[in-house]
Design a protein around this motif. Structure first.
Motif, PDB file in Angstrom:
ATOM      1  N   ALA A 116       0.830  -1.208   0.000  1.00  0.00           N
ATOM      2  CA  ALA A 116       0.000   0.000   0.000  1.00  0.00           C
ATOM      3  C   ALA A 116       0.858   1.249   0.000  1.00  0.00           C
ATOM      4  N   SER A 117       2.038   1.174   0.596  1.00  0.00           N
ATOM      5  CA  SER A 117       2.897   2.348   0.653  1.00  0.00           C
ATOM      6  C   SER A 117       3.373   2.744  -0.746  1.00  0.00           C
ATOM      7  N   GLY A 118       3.938   1.773  -1.463  1.00  0.00           N
ATOM      8  CA  GLY A 118       4.456   2.071  -2.798  1.00  0.00           C
ATOM      9  C   GLY A 118       3.370   2.227  -3.838  1.00  0.00           C
ATOM     10  N   GLY A 119       2.234   1.560  -3.608  1.00  0.00           N
ATOM     11  CA  GLY A 119       1.136   1.643  -4.580  1.00  0.00           C
ATOM     12  C   GLY A 119       1.328   0.673  -5.727  1.00  0.00           C
ATOM     13  N   VAL A 120       0.284   0.547  -6.553  1.00  0.00           N
ATOM     14  CA  VAL A 120       0.316  -0.441  -7.625  1.00  0.00           C
ATOM     15  C   VAL A 120       0.024   0.191  -8.976  1.00  0.00           C
ATOM     16  N   THR A 121       0.508  -0.493 -10.012  1.00  0.00           N
ATOM     17  CA  THR A 121       0.211  -0.081 -11.385  1.00  0.00           C
ATOM     18  C   THR A 121      -0.958  -0.919 -11.917  1.00  0.00           C
ATOM     19  N   GLY A 122      -0.808  -2.247 -11.816  1.00  0.00           N
ATOM     20  CA  GLY A 122      -1.902  -3.140 -12.214  1.00  0.00           C
ATOM     21  C   GLY A 122      -2.874  -3.279 -11.053  1.00  0.00           C
ATOM     22  N   SER A 137      -8.717   0.103  -8.185  1.00  0.00           N
ATOM     23  CA  SER A 137      -7.322  -0.085  -7.819  1.00  0.00           C
ATOM     24  C   SER A 137      -6.414   0.609  -8.831  1.00  0.00           C
ATOM     25  N   GLU A 138      -6.714   0.434 -10.102  1.00  0.00           N
ATOM     26  CA  GLU A 138      -5.873   1.037 -11.141  1.00  0.00           C
ATOM     27  C   GLU A 138      -6.065   2.553 -11.203  1.00  0.00           C
ATOM     28  N   ALA A 139      -7.290   3.003 -11.007  1.00  0.00           N
ATOM     29  CA  ALA A 139      -7.558   4.440 -11.066  1.00  0.00           C
ATOM     30  C   ALA A 139      -6.864   5.190  -9.932  1.00  0.00           C
ATOM     31  N   SER A 140      -6.648   4.525  -8.813  1.00  0.00           N
ATOM     32  CA  SER A 140      -6.075   5.219  -7.652  1.00  0.00           C
ATOM     33  C   SER A 140      -4.721   4.643  -7.251  1.00  0.00           C
ATOM     34  N   ASN A 141      -4.171   3.747  -8.051  1.00  0.00           N
ATOM     35  CA  ASN A 141      -2.874   3.091  -7.765  1.00  0.00           C
ATOM     36  C   ASN A 141      -2.808   2.518  -6.358  1.00  0.00           C
ATOM     37  N   THR A 142      -3.932   1.979  -5.908  1.00  0.00           N
ATOM     38  CA  THR A 142      -4.021   1.499  -4.531  1.00  0.00           C
ATOM     39  C   THR A 142      -4.594   0.087  -4.510  1.00  0.00           C
ATOM     40  N   PRO A 143      -4.035  -0.801  -3.696  1.00  0.00           N
ATOM     41  CA  PRO A 143      -4.659  -2.122  -3.568  1.00  0.00           C
ATOM     42  C   PRO A 143      -6.053  -1.994  -2.954  1.00  0.00           C
ATOM     43  N   VAL A 144      -6.972  -2.864  -3.380  1.00  0.00           N
ATOM     44  CA  VAL A 144      -8.355  -2.809  -2.904  1.00  0.00           C
ATOM     45  C   VAL A 144      -8.716  -4.115  -2.209  1.00  0.00           C
TER      46      VAL A 144
END
Lengths: 505, 728
Positions: B114-120, B173-180
């Motif tokens: 969650a800290s680094g965030g995600v692309t996919g 998740s992709e729209a906000s670069n955040t795991p859901v």
């Protein structure tokens, strides 16, 4: 519980209470399939998990008419759990589960049809009690009957077994038989056929259950008890014994005493039965024929004590043809199948000594070289195949030792204990027959074999010592309290507490 | 081999565009993953998502067809860490595990992710095990979403909504670069229903593409200074992006009603129960048309300030129906409304219980209070207590005998709890029987329990075990209880827990810290409590996984010198001796006893089929089962107290002189042999027998049978005749 008074609803709400492995899930799926193929929207869910491991699970199904949904162009919102007071049909695979449904408020007199089996799968608390921990089935049935609008009940385990199927098929049949669902018999049967697994036996069980449910009368359950007395016999020795029973005992006791006589003959011989009657007569003579409860319980427990389980008795019972037949029956072996019966026995040096003539037995119990040698050979249990020639002849010859039973060490020991117990009963009866009654029932503490027997006997002694010390001061209720405590746990902790509570330590 | 097979059902995963899927929630989630173009899936089993793992395992062909990598992870931490594949690459990934217990284990990886965030798109499917039937501590996964600032979905419990939530989750998740996180409640997992399918999608990027074209971005790694930037990025960029997406996609739902001045707020998962409660109050119909306006939060976190303000703007009062505690939503909403200067009265835990499941009855009570306070329904009439009237009795009645007193019993006395226990023939039972027997010899010991079927030993009839601190932590939770002079503590650990973390947290830790305790590793070849999935030490051959790695090798590998493997747990004597030696030996250092025997559920599933076939082929088959002679059983039930087998039960005493029920063996007995072993080891009684039932006997069997019948039959007939002479 605050019961609801729910308004009319077209949703049919069905709760299924089953234990793990009883096919509650299959039944729920059947009902869903039944609904979906007959114009209903169906939803089901459950909470499986550890409940699969013998625990109880609730499956919940809701059905809603497709037609009404299409008219409204909407989908119904169906609930995922039953609400107390708002359930139309409750199916319980076992009687206590029916009780649980009642307890949770799922069964209400205004609307719920309750369908349950009357057989019991005992809870661990009931099973592990040292005496009788069973819940009264009639009580559960009474509660269920009172709570439900309609209560359909019969022994479904029996019905399932008779048709080589499982209880879920019987419940499904009963559900069809009650006519509470808007589907005909054919629709139910088609559902089972669509399932494709074990179709024939399921349909058989379904049909039988359907018929049973539709028949109004309920099967009568037989209760085991004392057999009626048959007073006329051929054998003159027996005639004499029966005559004594008739003359010496009040009519209410005849069944029990005759059963005792029967047991004595089966256990030893006619002379032994005579001794049994002599002992009872001594008591009757001193307390009078009016103390029915005391006399009955003494007659019962005296018979049990005098037919204590020694190796000879066990060998005798194990080798009988009737026992062979019973085992065949119990394990459901067919005529085409063969059966081997293997006994798990653990004769210790104590049992060997007790089966020997008293002087030799006493000698062997002392710690010397021979004792140690035999002890070494008896540290582990043995498996004896009674159905083989070797095993049978071994046990059969032990059973033949019946003729010399009166000389055995065990006989001497038990005989002395019986006399002491009867003396105490008689003494107590002189001032308080109620106390004597409680005392007579203390024999119940002495049962089982080896360690279990030793533990029971030790508890019995502690209780009897308290009785002797207290004498006439002992209240019957106190003695009953002690006896119950002795049966409460294996470590005697409850008995310690009870003795302390009554200041009897 | 898992407990339940989904081989037939998984064919539904191939459904094409516009077809109707009918089935269980878990299967619908799998289909939704395929429709979302997922590239990899991982997870760790445990109710309520065990079946999700089983479905995936049975769907391996379909997953392979779509180029999807599927892992049975070693633990939830492993599963969560595998989402790292979505950090640098536009690969969609989903992981699944059980409730807060799984999220606890996974939270290190989740926090880093969650800290680094995600692309996919990264989706964490959490099976929420709260309320009735739960087997874990009652906490909320919600807190994890808040502390790491991941978004949490809690869709309405019907298949179309759940499937849509999976798809929305990836997009969010992709729209906000955040795991859901997708919270799936236990009943939603198993709910049966329908939805219209879409075509399955392959991931645009393949795993090979990613491996062949590695991407490295230092800014996505949790190390200063990037880690400080991440915190700001979460607030400044990812959160607003999420809020915008949720508003635009209208993930939360508003339902209008004519009672405009009040409103109800509920998380999606609680929607159906709320509707049922309203229906029972006469304030909603079966289609969910409610007279009270509803705000249904399919996104449980974050809260959308604008939506709250809008919903509350024209209302006097709003009630939040938030299950579990602390009341995160209520606190957050209070803050939003206060800062916006709203005048609405906010109710929640003041009208509903602080703790416990919100079932229909609980909701009804809370709703009644709320609606009465705002005069929407009349207060329930208070039923006046009935005054007892003593009837006048006529004189002649006194002369009649008094009617028998009716004893009013309460059903609570008759209905017992049914605690879960070991299955019929379970190989773990004898381990605890051995411990019980040993207790009689060398006294009680501190027993540190673990998660798994073996935990049932804490319940009757064994009553063993002092604490349980978490999966695989049986060994670790006895680590402080070490003393050079005192008794040794006993830890129990299952093979599942052992491979999950017990090898390091318990065994290796014991070696390093020179523990003197005993650890019993229950090796039944599967993670049985979660449904019989394979693990490293499974003895079965599994084409998808590498099995047959011995626990003993692993234990010795980390430095344990004293290890004993009992290959047949039903051998009570061997079991007891191994335990006794471990507890009394002068050898220092940790002791490990590995107790092996295959899970009986799995064994029987395999064996039954074989036996059925052999019988059909006319082959000689011997079936063993136990029985009890009721005439020698004295009704003490010691055997039951040392076993607790479901097949070992009681029945009425057929002896007219005896009252206590006798022990009996049901036909479900699988002949595991424990009953015989117990009666030997505990020197119980001679009532137990084992019947060997020989189907299709061969010539030798028949010859022996004939010989026996002649001799035994002769003697038995003679004895019976003697008894008959004196029978009456």
């Amino acid at each position: 519980m605050n019961f609801l008074n729910a308004g009319p609803s077209r949703t049919i709400k069905i709760a299924i209470l089953a234990m793990g492995g009883e096919g509650g899930g299959v039944l729920a799926d059947w009902i869903v399939g039944l609904g979906e193929h007959n114009g209903y929207i169906a939803q089901t869910t459950s909470v499986p998990g550890v409940a699969q491991r013998t625990g109880a699970t609730i499956y919940y199904v809701e059905l809603f008419p497709e037609e009404l949904a299409s008219q409204a162009s909407k989908r119904p919102i169906l609930a995922l759990m039953p609400t107390p007071g708002d359930v139309d049909i409750v199916l319980a695979s076992e009687l206590m589960e029916a009780g649980r449904a009642v307890q949770r408020g799922f069964v209400t007199p205004d609307r719920t049809t309750l369908i349950s089996s009357t057989h019991r799968v005992y809870s661990i608390a009931e099973k592990s009690a040292m005496g009788d921990g069973r819940v009264d089935s009639n009580e559960l049935i009474a509660h269920a009957g009172k709570a439900a609008k309609r209560y359909v009940k019969f022994d479904m385990a029996l019905a399932a077994e008779a048709n080589g199927s499982v209880i879920s098929a019987v419940l499904f049949g009963a559900l069809a038989g009650t006519g509470v669902l808007p589907f005909g018999r054919a629709a139910f049967e088609a559902t089972i056929e669509r399932g494709g697994v074990g179709v024939k036996p399921s349909l058989r069980a379904f049909g039988a259950s359907y018929a049973t449910t539709q028949a109004t009368e309920e099967p009568v359950e037989s209760t085991p008890g004392v057999r009626p007395v048959q007073w006329t016999v051929q054998e003159p020795k027996l005639m004499h014994l029966l005559e004594r029973v008739r003359l010496e005992h009040p009519a209410d006791l005849h069944g029990t005493v005759v059963e005792g006589v029967r047991r004595m003959i089966d256990y030893q011989d006619v002379t032994y039965a005579r001794l049994y009657l002599d002992r009872l007569q001594a008591l009757t003579a001193s307390v009078g024929k009016t103390e029915l409860a005391l006399l009955r319980e003494t007659a019962r427990y005296l018979a049990l004590w005098m037919s204590y389980e020694d190796t000879i008795r066990v060998a005798d019972l194990k080798t009988r043809s009737s026992r062979f037949e019973r085992v065949r029956d119990e394990v459901r072996a067919t005529d085409k199948q063969q059966l081997a019966i293997k006994e798990f026995m653990h004769p210790r040096i104590e049992e060997i000594c007790e089966t020997l003539p008293a002087p030799i037995g006493r000698w062997l119990m002392k710690p010397h070289a021979v004792h140690r040698l035999i002890r070494r050979f008896t540290t582990s249990g043995r498996v004896i195949t009674t159905s083989s020639l070797r095993g049978f002849l071994l046990l059969w010859s032990v059973s033949r030792m019946r003729g010399m039973r009166r000389t055995t060490l065990r006989f001497k020991l038990e005989d002395a204990r019986i006399k002491e117990w009867l003396d105490e009963v008689q003494r107590a009866a002189a001032h308080n027959p109620l106390l004597a009654l409680e005392l007579a029932q203390c024999q119940r503490l002495v049962k089982g074999y080896s360690d279990t027997h030793a533990r029971g006997l030790a508890n019995y002694r502690r209780v009897m010592n308290a009785v002797k010390a207290e004498g006439a001061r002992m209240a019957p209720a106190t003695l009953r309290d002690l006896r119950d405590a002795a049966l409460a746990d294996e470590h005697g902790k409850a008995l310690d507490k009870a003795l302390a509570r009554h200041a009897l330590v | 081999m898992a407990e339940r097979s989904f081989v037939e059902e998984v064919e539904k995963l191939r459904l094409d565009e516009g077809e109707v899927f009918s089935g269980e929630g878990i299967l619908a989630v799998t289909k939704a993953l395929l429709e979302s173009g997922v590239a990899y899936i991982a997870g760790y089993q445990g109710a309520p998502i065990s079946h999700l793992m089983d479905v995936l395992a049975d769907a391996k062909d379909i997953l392979t067809d779509h180029g999807i990598r599927f892992e049975n992870s070693a633990s939830e931490a492993t599963a969560a860490a595998s989402l790292a594949a979505s950090v640098n690459y536009p690969l969609r990934g989903a992981v699944t595990f059980k409730a807060t217990v799984g999220t606890n284990v996974a939270s290190d990886a989740l926090a880093n992710l969650a800290s680094g965030g995600v692309t996919g798109g990264a989706l964490i499917i959490v099976g929420e095990d709260y309320g009735e039937g739960s087997s874990i501590m009652q906490e909320r996964s919600h807190a994890f979403a808040m502390k790491s600032q991941m978004w949490m979905l809690d869709p309405r419990p019907n298949l179309p909504c759940i499937v849509q939530a999976v798809k929305d989750g990836f997009d969010l998740s992709e729209a906000s670069n955040t795991p859901v996180m997708l919270q799936l409640r236990i009943r939603s997992c198993h709910v049966h229903g329908q939805f219209v399918t879409s075509r399955n999608r392959r991931s645009a990027m393949s795993i090979e593409d990613a491996l062949n074209n590695p991407v490295r971005d230092v800014e996505r790694i949790v190390l200063p200074p990037a880690s400080f930037l991440h915190e700001h990025e979460k607030i400044a960029r990812r959160w607003p992006a999420a809020v915008e997406f949720i508003e635009k996609r209208e993930l939360n739902e508003f339902f209008d009603g004519d009672m405009q001045d009040i409103g109800l707020v509920v998380q999606g998962g609680g929607y159906n129960t709320l509707i049922r409660a309203l229906e029972l109050l006469g304030l909603a119909d079966v289609f969910g048309e409610s007279r009270i306006p509803l705000y249904v939060m399919n996104v449980a976190y974050p809260l959308i300030d604008s939506e709250w303000q809008r919903f509350c703007s024209d209302k006097r009062a709003v009630l939040i129906l938030e299950e579990g505690q602390p009341n995160f939503v209520e606190q957050n909403a209070a803050n939003i409304l206060r800062q916006a200067g709203s005048t609405v009265s906010l109710h929640g835990k003041d009208m509903l219980p602080l703790a416990g499941e919100y079932n229909t009855v609980t909701l009804l009570k809370g709703l009644r209070r709320f609606l009465e306070q705002y005069s929407k329904i009349a207060a329930e009439p208070v039923v006046p207590s009935v005054r007892k009237v003593i009837p006048l009795m006529q004189v002649n009645e006194l002369q009649r005998p008094a009617p028998p007193a009716v004893v009013e019993t309460v059903i609570e006395d008759s209905v017992h709890a049914r605690p879960p226990g070991f299955c019929t023939g379970c190989p773990e039972r004898p381990i605890f029987t051995a411990m019980k027997l040993l207790e009689r010899e060398i006294g009680e010991h501190h027993v540190s329990a673990d998660i798994g079927c073996h935990l049932f030993s804490i319940l009757p009839p064994f009553n063993l075990g002092n604490t349980t601190m978490g999966y695989g932590l049986g060994g670790a939770s006895a680590s402080a209880l070490n003393s050079a002079t005192g008794k040794r503590a006993i830890s129990v650990m299952g093979d599942g827990g052992f491979w999950h973390n017990g090898l390091t947290s318990g065994i290796a830790n014991g070696v390093f810290n020179k523990s003197d305790n005993l650890t019993i590793v229950v090796d039944n070849s599967y993670t049985s409590a979660t449904g019989g999935q394979d693990i490293l030490s499974s003895t079965a051959h599994n084409a998808m996984r590498s099995t047959n790695h011995a626990i003993e090798d692993a234990v010795r590998g980390v430095g344990v010198k004293w290890v004993k493997t009992v290959k047949h747990t039903y051998d009570l004597k061997a079991m007891k001796n191994a335990l006794k030696e471990a507890l009394t030996t002068v050898t220092k250092g940790p002791k490990v006893v590995i107790a092996q025997s295959e899970c009986m559920l799995n064994l029987q599933r395999r064996e039954k089929q074989k036996v059925r076939k052999a019988l059909a082929d006319g082959k000689r088959v011997v079936r063993e089962r136990f029985g009890i002679d009721s005439d020698t059983c004295t009704g003490d039930h010691s055997c039951i107290r040392l076993s607790g087998c479901p097949s070992l039960t009681i029945k009425p005493n057929p002896d007219p002189l005896r009252l206590d029920p006798v022990a009996a063996v049901l036909d479900s007995c699988v002949g595991c042999g424990l009953c015989g072993e117990v009666s030997h080891a505990a020197v119980l009684c001679p009532s137990f027998y084992r019947a060997d039932i020989i189907s299709n006997p061969n010539r030798m069997d028949k010859f022996r049978q004939g010989l026996r019948r002649s001799v035994i039959g002769f003697l038995q007939r003679r004895d019976a005749a003697r008894r008959n002479r004196l029978a009456f």
